[in-house]
Design a protein around this motif. Structure first.
Motif, PDB file in Angstrom:
ATOM      1  N   ILE A  91       0.846  -1.200   0.000  1.00  0.00           N
ATOM      2  CA  ILE A  91       0.000   0.000   0.000  1.00  0.00           C
ATOM      3  C   ILE A  91       0.879   1.246   0.000  1.00  0.00           C
ATOM      4  N   LYS A  92       1.907   1.254   0.840  1.00  0.00           N
ATOM      5  CA  LYS A  92       2.844   2.383   0.909  1.00  0.00           C
ATOM      6  C   LYS A  92       3.482   2.623  -0.448  1.00  0.00           C
ATOM      7  N   ASP A  93       3.928   1.558  -1.099  1.00  0.00           N
ATOM      8  CA  ASP A  93       4.562   1.685  -2.412  1.00  0.00           C
ATOM      9  C   ASP A  93       3.585   2.256  -3.450  1.00  0.00           C
ATOM     10  N   SER A  94       2.335   1.839  -3.398  1.00  0.00           N
ATOM     11  CA  SER A  94       1.332   2.353  -4.336  1.00  0.00           C
ATOM     12  C   SER A  94       1.093   3.847  -4.124  1.00  0.00           C
ATOM     13  N   VAL A  95       0.970   4.248  -2.871  1.00  0.00           N
ATOM     14  CA  VAL A  95       0.768   5.664  -2.567  1.00  0.00           C
ATOM     15  C   VAL A  95       1.996   6.467  -2.995  1.00  0.00           C
ATOM     16  N   GLN A  96       3.176   5.932  -2.757  1.00  0.00           N
ATOM     17  CA  GLN A  96       4.408   6.608  -3.157  1.00  0.00           C
ATOM     18  C   GLN A  96       4.450   6.796  -4.682  1.00  0.00           C
ATOM     19  N   THR A  97       4.021   5.793  -5.424  1.00  0.00           N
ATOM     20  CA  THR A  97       3.985   5.898  -6.884  1.00  0.00           C
ATOM     21  C   THR A  97       3.048   7.022  -7.312  1.00  0.00           C
ATOM     22  N   ILE A  98       1.901   7.130  -6.669  1.00  0.00           N
ATOM     23  CA  ILE A  98       0.957   8.213  -6.970  1.00  0.00           C
ATOM     24  C   ILE A  98       1.616   9.566  -6.690  1.00  0.00           C
ATOM     25  N   HIS A  99       2.296   9.675  -5.569  1.00  0.00           N
ATOM     26  CA  HIS A  99       2.931  10.941  -5.193  1.00  0.00           C
ATOM     27  C   HIS A  99       4.093  11.292  -6.118  1.00  0.00           C
ATOM     28  N   ILE A 100       4.842  10.306  -6.574  1.00  0.00           N
ATOM     29  CA  ILE A 100       5.934  10.550  -7.524  1.00  0.00           C
ATOM     30  C   ILE A 100       5.383  11.164  -8.813  1.00  0.00           C
ATOM     31  N   LYS A 101       4.172  10.759  -9.170  1.00  0.00           N
ATOM     32  CA  LYS A 101       3.530  11.296 -10.374  1.00  0.00           C
ATOM     33  C   LYS A 101       2.856  12.637 -10.103  1.00  0.00           C
ATOM     34  N   LYS A 102       3.130  13.210  -8.904  1.00  0.00           N
ATOM     35  CA  LYS A 102       2.605  14.537  -8.511  1.00  0.00           C
ATOM     36  C   LYS A 102       1.080  14.553  -8.444  1.00  0.00           C
ATOM     37  N   LYS A 103       0.514  13.461  -7.942  1.00  0.00           N
ATOM     38  CA  LYS A 103      -0.938  13.352  -7.789  1.00  0.00           C
ATOM     39  C   LYS A 103      -1.274  13.139  -6.315  1.00  0.00           C
ATOM     40  N   ILE A 104      -2.511  13.494  -5.967  1.00  0.00           N
ATOM     41  CA  ILE A 104      -3.024  13.264  -4.618  1.00  0.00           C
ATOM     42  C   ILE A 104      -4.294  12.439  -4.768  1.00  0.00           C
ATOM     43  N   ASN A 105      -4.331  11.268  -4.152  1.00  0.00           N
ATOM     44  CA  ASN A 105      -5.541  10.449  -4.146  1.00  0.00           C
ATOM     45  C   ASN A 105      -6.249  10.729  -2.834  1.00  0.00           C
ATOM     46  N   ARG A 106      -7.421  11.325  -2.907  1.00  0.00           N
ATOM     47  CA  ARG A 106      -8.128  11.748  -1.699  1.00  0.00           C
ATOM     48  C   ARG A 106      -9.199  10.772  -1.248  1.00  0.00           C
ATOM     49  N   ASP A 107      -9.152   9.557  -1.746  1.00  0.00           N
ATOM     50  CA  ASP A 107     -10.182   8.586  -1.357  1.00  0.00           C
ATOM     51  C   ASP A 107      -9.600   7.184  -1.255  1.00  0.00           C
ATOM     52  N   ILE A 108      -8.516   7.050  -0.507  1.00  0.00           N
ATOM     53  CA  ILE A 108      -7.918   5.730  -0.297  1.00  0.00           C
ATOM     54  C   ILE A 108      -8.679   5.041   0.831  1.00  0.00           C
ATOM     55  N   LYS A 109      -9.230   3.897   0.531  1.00  0.00           N
ATOM     56  CA  LYS A 109      -9.976   3.109   1.525  1.00  0.00           C
ATOM     57  C   LYS A 109      -9.947   1.653   1.082  1.00  0.00           C
ATOM     58  N   GLU A 110     -10.358   0.771   1.968  1.00  0.00           N
ATOM     59  CA  GLU A 110     -10.230  -0.668   1.675  1.00  0.00           C
ATOM     60  C   GLU A 110     -11.000  -1.099   0.439  1.00  0.00           C
ATOM     61  N   LYS A 111     -12.113  -0.456   0.125  1.00  0.00           N
ATOM     62  CA  LYS A 111     -12.880  -0.827  -1.065  1.00  0.00           C
ATOM     63  C   LYS A 111     -12.146  -0.488  -2.355  1.00  0.00           C
ATOM     64  N   ASN A 112     -11.159   0.405  -2.274  1.00  0.00           N
ATOM     65  CA  ASN A 112     -10.415   0.834  -3.456  1.00  0.00           C
ATOM     66  C   ASN A 112      -9.043   0.179  -3.558  1.00  0.00           C
ATOM     67  N   ILE A 113      -8.819  -0.853  -2.768  1.00  0.00           N
ATOM     68  CA  ILE A 113      -7.545  -1.576  -2.805  1.00  0.00           C
ATOM     69  C   ILE A 113      -7.844  -3.048  -3.092  1.00  0.00           C
ATOM     70  N   LEU A 114      -7.386  -3.505  -4.244  1.00  0.00           N
ATOM     71  CA  LEU A 114      -7.574  -4.903  -4.626  1.00  0.00           C
ATOM     72  C   LEU A 114      -6.280  -5.663  -4.350  1.00  0.00           C
ATOM     73  N   VAL A 115      -6.395  -6.804  -3.697  1.00  0.00           N
ATOM     74  CA  VAL A 115      -5.219  -7.597  -3.340  1.00  0.00           C
ATOM     75  C   VAL A 115      -5.344  -8.966  -3.986  1.00  0.00           C
ATOM     76  N   ASN A 116      -4.288  -9.370  -4.663  1.00  0.00           N
ATOM     77  CA  ASN A 116      -4.210 -10.699  -5.268  1.00  0.00           C
ATOM     78  C   ASN A 116      -2.912 -11.336  -4.774  1.00  0.00           C
ATOM     79  N   TYR A 117      -3.005 -12.499  -4.213  1.00  0.00           N
ATOM     80  CA  TYR A 117      -1.794 -13.126  -3.689  1.00  0.00           C
ATOM     81  C   TYR A 117      -1.839 -14.632  -3.899  1.00  0.00           C
ATOM     82  N   LYS A 118      -0.643 -15.204  -3.933  1.00  0.00           N
ATOM     83  CA  LYS A 118      -0.472 -16.650  -4.058  1.00  0.00           C
ATOM     84  C   LYS A 118       0.604 -17.082  -3.084  1.00  0.00           C
TER      85      LYS A 118
END
Length: 93
Positions: free
Chosen positions: A16-43
């Motif tokens: 999650i931290k890495d995803s937010v950092q990527t958004i910030h590197i692109k000079k963007k602000i995501n103002r609606d980060i919540k669990e419904k907006n985070i998809l997790v796929n794992y094996k």
């Protein structure tokens, strides 16, 4: 649904931290980060973890001063401290 181990929680938070950092590197602000907006796929017990953030409708450019003051986040996810400060006019959205 087994609870996550401490190691799995750390991997998830890191992703999650890495995803937010990527958004910030692109000079963007995501103002609606919540669990419904985070998809997790794992094996394999989180060895192969893929995280995707969705719903960028409220995402703005950091230079967009006009839109920075618009309310666009999901208010039910605001912390009580933020609500109190907002009601007193001590914070911007």
């Amino acid at each position: 649904n087994n609870p996550l181990s401490e190691e799995q929680k750390i991997k998830l938070i890191d992703a999650i931290k890495d995803s937010v950092q990527t958004i910030h590197i692109k000079k963007k602000i995501n103002r609606d980060i919540k669990e419904k907006n985070i998809l997790v796929n794992y094996k394999d017990n989180f060895v192969d973890l893929k995280l995707t953030m969705i719903d960028f409708e409220t995402c703005i450019d950091v230079t967009d001063e006009e839109r920075k003051t618009e309310i666009s986040s999901t208010t039910k996810y605001w912390s009580p401290e933020y609500i109190a400060a907002y009601q007193k006019g001590l914070t911007e959205i």
